[in-house]
Design an enzyme around this catalytic site. Structure first.
Site, PDB file in Angstrom:
ATOM      1  N   HIS A   1      -4.223   5.596  11.396  1.00 41.47           N
ATOM      2  CA  HIS A   1      -3.190   5.758  10.485  1.00 41.47           C
ATOM      3  C   HIS A   1      -3.706   6.008   9.077  1.00 41.47           C
ATOM      4  CE1 HIS A   1      -3.231   1.781   9.225  1.00 41.47           C
ATOM      5  NE2 HIS A   1      -2.045   1.916   8.727  1.00 41.47           N
ATOM      6  N   GLY A   2      -4.974   5.719   8.863  1.00 41.67           N
ATOM      7  CA  GLY A   2      -5.584   5.696   7.402  1.00 41.67           C
ATOM      8  C   GLY A   2      -7.327   5.242   7.658  1.00 41.67           C
ATOM      9  N   ALA A   3      -7.703   4.773   6.560  1.00 46.60           N
ATOM     10  CA  ALA A   3      -8.943   4.326   6.366  1.00 46.60           C
ATOM     11  C   ALA A   3      -9.387   2.846   7.118  1.00 46.60           C
ATOM     12  CB  ALA A   3      -9.659   4.231   5.123  1.00 46.60           C
TER      13      ALA A   3
ATOM     14  N   GLU B   1       2.343  10.395  -4.583  1.00 49.96           N
ATOM     15  CA  GLU B   1       0.894  10.811  -5.512  1.00 49.96           C
ATOM     16  C   GLU B   1       1.161  12.332  -5.263  1.00 49.96           C
ATOM     17  OE1 GLU B   1      -1.897   8.599  -3.550  1.00 49.96           O
ATOM     18  OE2 GLU B   1      -2.503  10.066  -2.000  1.00 49.96           O
TER      19      GLU B   1
ATOM     20  N   GLY C   1      -6.831   8.459   3.361  1.00 48.74           N
ATOM     21  CA  GLY C   1      -7.904   7.441   3.019  1.00 48.74           C
ATOM     22  C   GLY C   1      -7.444   6.520   1.635  1.00 48.74           C
TER      23      GLY C   1
ATOM     24  N   HIS D   1       4.180   6.066  11.895  1.00 43.57           N
ATOM     25  CA  HIS D   1       3.002   5.297  12.370  1.00 43.57           C
ATOM     26  C   HIS D   1       2.986   3.944  12.683  1.00 43.57           C
ATOM     27  CE1 HIS D   1       1.329   5.305   7.781  1.00 43.57           C
ATOM     28  NE2 HIS D   1       2.095   4.184   8.189  1.00 43.57           N
ATOM     29  N   ASN D   2       4.247   3.175  12.666  1.00 45.32           N
ATOM     30  CA  ASN D   2       4.663   1.968  13.029  1.00 45.32           C
ATOM     31  C   ASN D   2       6.067   2.169  14.022  1.00 45.32           C
ATOM     32  OD1 ASN D   2       2.676   0.720  11.593  1.00 45.32           O
ATOM     33  ND2 ASN D   2       4.268  -0.600  10.509  1.00 45.32           N
TER      34      ASN D   2
ATOM     35  N   ASN E   1       0.707  -1.376  -0.136  1.00 49.39           N
ATOM     36  CA  ASN E   1       0.039  -0.180  -0.064  1.00 49.39           C
ATOM     37  C   ASN E   1       0.665   1.399   0.018  1.00 49.39           C
ATOM     38  OD1 ASN E   1       0.938   0.023   2.611  1.00 49.39           O
ATOM     39  ND2 ASN E   1      -0.990   0.054   3.672  1.00 49.39           N
TER      40      ASN E   1
END
EC number: 6.5.1.8
Length: 470
Positions: free
Chosen positions: A390-392, A225, A367, A333-334, A221
């Site tokens: 940390h995301g969706a 972008e 997202g 986030h880890n 993932n």
């Protein structure tokens, strides 16, 4: 020949096995001047009471071989899980809840929280936050140590995303690498001069590979972008007017360096910290031991290495755009941090797939490739251990996604969302993720939104022709 044979030892009660070989070798090296009968008498005494010879300079090895193997001491879990707060409970699968409950039964656990994007992982669930005392759990940090979000905002009209989309796609293709692909000539970075590369054996062995992967991104993932940021907060920390900005957003971690460190120290933890089967991946390293301190140094190096890769990604993009960013936001986030609890005591806070959200701390919560992400400011909520999602979060496994979705279905979804994708696969399609708006709704007490990011041109790992328009 004075030395007893294997047959002699069997006759005085020895069992077939390595003890016989050890006994014969010891007699040859240390007791060769004795008669065979005298040697057999000594061996019979050791056989009769091996525990009495564990400290004997000559016979300890034989005594150890004769004793039954030590029973592995299993560290018991607490009878009941400590209480913890769950955010967005309605959207969290049972597997993640079970994993969090197990983590909250560890004797070293002090507090925890489960974020609204949580789903099942290994050890601690992804989206799990866990505070411990003097202990660090490699699998509660995660395999991709220091997995990181990084965003650059530019003083460039966001209309460029439509007017010059082909040029921006070429910039992504020329300046990013994913998975096994790396730059032929990586750029130097000060991270490679860190002393840990010389002083920690496992890290030293990974230095060349780490250098070769500098500035690149992982698979899965991970992405780079271009999109549009809409700043909503006029009092934002960047000192920028509200409105739209061209932005570049990247998501990646510490590559092979972090994965190898995680694997090595997880193995050490599981060898020294034996837990019941359901908790085995939550084995910890005591920070008061050499192994614990070594992992802590290696983990921090991996986190800094991940950050260095992002800096190089954004540096390349800035050069290609001919503009330096107006502002940069970045967060892990880890990872595990040393923080203070409400009583002022130092605790180790693991955030596996969770964003730091202390009072006033900025972070990024993406997202999917076709839904908004958010620049957020933490509210410092104690019940969440100063954390947010940390995301969706996934609602569909990679295997199920490949079995369920079709390429035309995904292409139509992306076309309707106005998003162009280079690379990726069905396992990262937007439909495999939770509704990011519901996730954000579940954590209003944890963060406030500073700005919204809308992706427009996305590059991920995979066939570069996949999902491109003809």
């Amino acid at each position: 020949m004075n030395t007893p044979t294997g047959k002699d030892l069997l006759e005085i009660g020895y069992k077939p096995g390595k003890a016989i070989g050890i006994a014969i070798a010891l007699m040859e090296s240390n007791y060769a001047d004795l008669l065979k009968e005298e040697q057999l008498a000594i061996l019979a005494q050791v056989l009769a009471s091996p525990a009495d010879y564990l400290e004997d300079a000559q016979l300890a090895a034989l005594a150890e071989a004769l004793l039954p193997p030590k029973q592995e001491e299993i560290i018991p879990l607490l009878d009941e899980a400590r209480g913890y707060t769950i955010y967005g409970a309605a959207g969290i699968e049972a597997g993640a809840l079970n994993q969090m409950n197990t983590a909250m039964r560890l004797p070293v656990s002090l507090a925890g929280a489960l974020m609204p994007d949580a789903h099942q992982g290994y050890g601690l669930p992804i989206g799990g936050v866990l505070a411990t005392k003097d202990a660090v759990i490699p699998y509660a940090v995660g395999v991709d140590i220091g997995c990181c979000m990084s965003m650059s905002l530019y003083a460039i009209d966001s209309a460029i995303l439509n007017k010059q989309s082909e040029q921006l796609k070429r910039i992504l293709l020329d300046n990013t690498r994913f998975g096994t692909a790396t730059f032929k000539k990586p750029k130097d970075h000060a991270i490679m001069e860190r002393p840990e590369f010389a002083t920690i054996p496992i890290v030293k062995s990974l230095k060349d590979r780490a250098y070769s992967q500098l500035g690149s991104s992982g698979g899965g993932n991970h992405f780079v972008e271009f999109g549009v940021v809409e700043l909503h907060d006029k009092d934002n920390e960047f000192g920028l007017p509200t409105g739209q900005y061209l932005a570049a957003l990247s998501h990646s971690g510490s590559r092979g360096l972090g994965a190898s460190i995680a694997g090595h120290y997880t193995k050490l933890a599981m060898e020294s910290c034996r837990l019941p089967q359901e908790a085995r991946h939550l084995a910890w390293l005591d920070l008061n031991t050499a192994e614990g301190q070594e992992y802590w140094l290696a983990m921090n190096l991996a986190g800094d290495y991940a950050s260095a890769c992002h800096h190089q990604i954004h540096g390349r993009l800035a050069t290609a755009l001919g503009e330096q960013p107006l502002a940069v936001v970045e967060n892990h986030h880890n990872f595990a941090w040393k923080e203070k609890d409400a009583a002022g005591n130092e605790v180790i806070v693991h955030r596996k797939g969770a964003t730091p959200a202390g009072q006033g701390v900025l972070g990024i919560i993406p997202g999917s490739m076709a839904t908004p992400g958010f620049i957020v400011r933490g509210k410092g909520e104690a019940n969440s251990l100063n954390s947010a999602s940390h995301g969706a979060g996934r609602v569909m496994s990679r295997t199920k996604a490949k079995q369920t979705l079709t390429l035309p279905q995904v292409q139509l979804y992306l076309q309707e969302a106005g998003v162009e994708v280079i690379g990726s696969g069905l396992d990262e399609a937007p439909m495999v993720y939770k509704d990011i708006r519901q996730v954000m709704q579940s954590q209003q007490d944890l963060v406030e939104v500073v700005g919204t990011f809308t992706p427009k041109i996305v590059r991920m790992c995979g066939d570069e022709k996949y999902m491109e328009k003809d």
